[in-house]
Design a protein around this motif. Structure first.
Motif, short mmCIF file in Angstrom:
data_model
loop_
_atom_site.label_atom_id
_atom_site.label_comp_id
_atom_site.label_asym_id
_atom_site.label_seq_id
_atom_site.Cartn_x
_atom_site.Cartn_y
_atom_site.Cartn_z
N HIS A 39 -26.57 -48.41 47.44
CA HIS A 39 -27.08 -49.19 47.95
C HIS A 39 -27.24 -49.00 49.39
O HIS A 39 -26.60 -48.10 50.13
CB HIS A 39 -26.06 -50.75 47.94
CG HIS A 39 -26.05 -51.18 46.79
ND1 HIS A 39 -24.97 -50.97 45.85
CD2 HIS A 39 -26.70 -52.31 46.14
CE1 HIS A 39 -25.00 -51.64 44.73
NE2 HIS A 39 -26.07 -52.53 44.87
N THR A 44 -33.88 -55.84 58.75
CA THR A 44 -35.04 -56.27 57.88
C THR A 44 -36.25 -55.56 58.54
O THR A 44 -37.36 -55.50 58.10
CB THR A 44 -35.27 -57.71 58.09
OG1 THR A 44 -35.12 -58.13 59.49
CG2 THR A 44 -34.25 -58.45 57.34
N SER A 51 -35.73 -57.81 49.14
CA SER A 51 -35.67 -59.28 48.72
C SER A 51 -34.68 -59.83 49.61
O SER A 51 -33.80 -59.34 50.18
CB SER A 51 -35.25 -59.23 47.14
OG SER A 51 -36.20 -58.63 46.38
N GLY A 53 -31.99 -62.48 51.09
CA GLY A 53 -30.67 -62.34 50.32
C GLY A 53 -29.57 -63.22 51.41
O GLY A 53 -30.35 -63.56 52.53
N PRO A 54 -28.46 -63.45 51.39
CA PRO A 54 -27.84 -64.23 52.05
C PRO A 54 -27.73 -63.54 53.35
O PRO A 54 -27.07 -64.21 54.65
CB PRO A 54 -26.16 -64.42 51.22
CG PRO A 54 -26.40 -63.08 50.35
CD PRO A 54 -27.79 -63.01 50.05
N THR A 56 -30.08 -62.16 55.05
CA THR A 56 -31.47 -61.74 55.64
C THR A 56 -31.41 -62.92 57.13
O THR A 56 -32.09 -62.26 58.12
CB THR A 56 -32.30 -62.38 54.89
OG1 THR A 56 -32.17 -61.75 53.55
CG2 THR A 56 -33.95 -62.11 55.53
N ALA A 61 -31.11 -56.59 55.69
CA ALA A 61 -31.41 -56.28 54.39
C ALA A 61 -30.43 -55.39 53.52
O ALA A 61 -29.81 -54.49 53.92
CB ALA A 61 -32.91 -55.62 54.43
N THR A 63 -30.65 -53.29 49.66
CA THR A 63 -31.63 -52.79 48.70
C THR A 63 -31.05 -51.44 47.99
O THR A 63 -29.96 -51.20 48.35
CB THR A 63 -33.09 -52.20 49.33
OG1 THR A 63 -34.01 -52.25 48.26
CG2 THR A 63 -33.01 -51.08 50.17
#
Length: 200
Positions: A39, A44, A51, A53-54, A56, A61, A63
């Motif tokens: 990961h 961001t 995508s 997420g909590p 953000t 971020a 990914t």
């Protein structure tokens, strides 16, 4: 940056997510370092296509690693791990300074909270623990994944104690709770040694 994901203020002046980007840059210029689980955590800004997420709302971020990511093991990962711990430590020093200012400005009866013996003692304990951490030789702190994990856990404990001292104010927009949470989560992802004795 995604306008729907405002980055809160930080006691250190720079939001943790952007500090994290700088750690990536120093460890692997031009690339993002992947965790051992594959990961990538970055701001961001650095990962605009990730995508939501909590995390953000804190500007962070998450990914999956890509072929362009620096591998999750090796010299870049070691530099990144050391940089994470340094960034966490810097955040704690800034949070301690924030706590001193805040508690000096709050009163209880005819004195400030900072002048209360119990509060002053707890702050002194935090400062001592930070000094003890700084006194550990860097080669020992970063000797291996288990050593880095133990260091991370010590720093997490100090941050939680500072938040207890700050109370609800730590969770305001200009408080340190968001950044401390990101430092904890990021360390959990990148520094966990994945061994049975990890929490010792």
């Amino acid at each position: 940056m995604n306008p729907a994901a405002p980055v809160p203020a930080s006691p250190a002046g720079t939001p943790y997510a952007l500090v994290l980007d700088a750690v990536h840059q120093r460890a692997a210029s031009g690339r993002l370092v992947a965790s051992p689980t594959g990961h990538v955590l970055a701001s961001t800004v650095a990962l605009p296509g990730a995508s939501p997420g909590p995390l953000t709302r804190f500007g962070l971020a998450v990914t999956e690693a890509t072929p362009e990511s620096a591998f999750g093991e090796g010299p870049a990962a070691d530099r990144f791990a050391a940089g994470l711990l340094d960034a966490h430590r810097d955040l704690l020093h800034a949070t301690l300074a924030h706590a001193l200012r805040h508690l000096e400005g709050r009163t209880s009866g005819d004195t400030t909270l900072l002048a209360k013996q119990l509060v002053a003692g707890q702050l002194a304990d935090v400062a001592l623990r930070l000094a003890e951490d700084a006194a550990v030789p860097q080669t020992r702190r970063h000797a291996d994944r288990a050593a880095r994990w133990r260091c991370h856990l010590r720093l997490v404990g100090i941050g939680r104690d500072l938040l207890r001292l700050l109370g609800a104010s730590g969770f305001l927009a200009d408080g340190p709770a968001g950044d401390l949470h990101l430092a904890e989560v990021t360390g959990n992802v990148y520094l966990h040694p994945d061994t049975e004795d990890a929490d010792e």
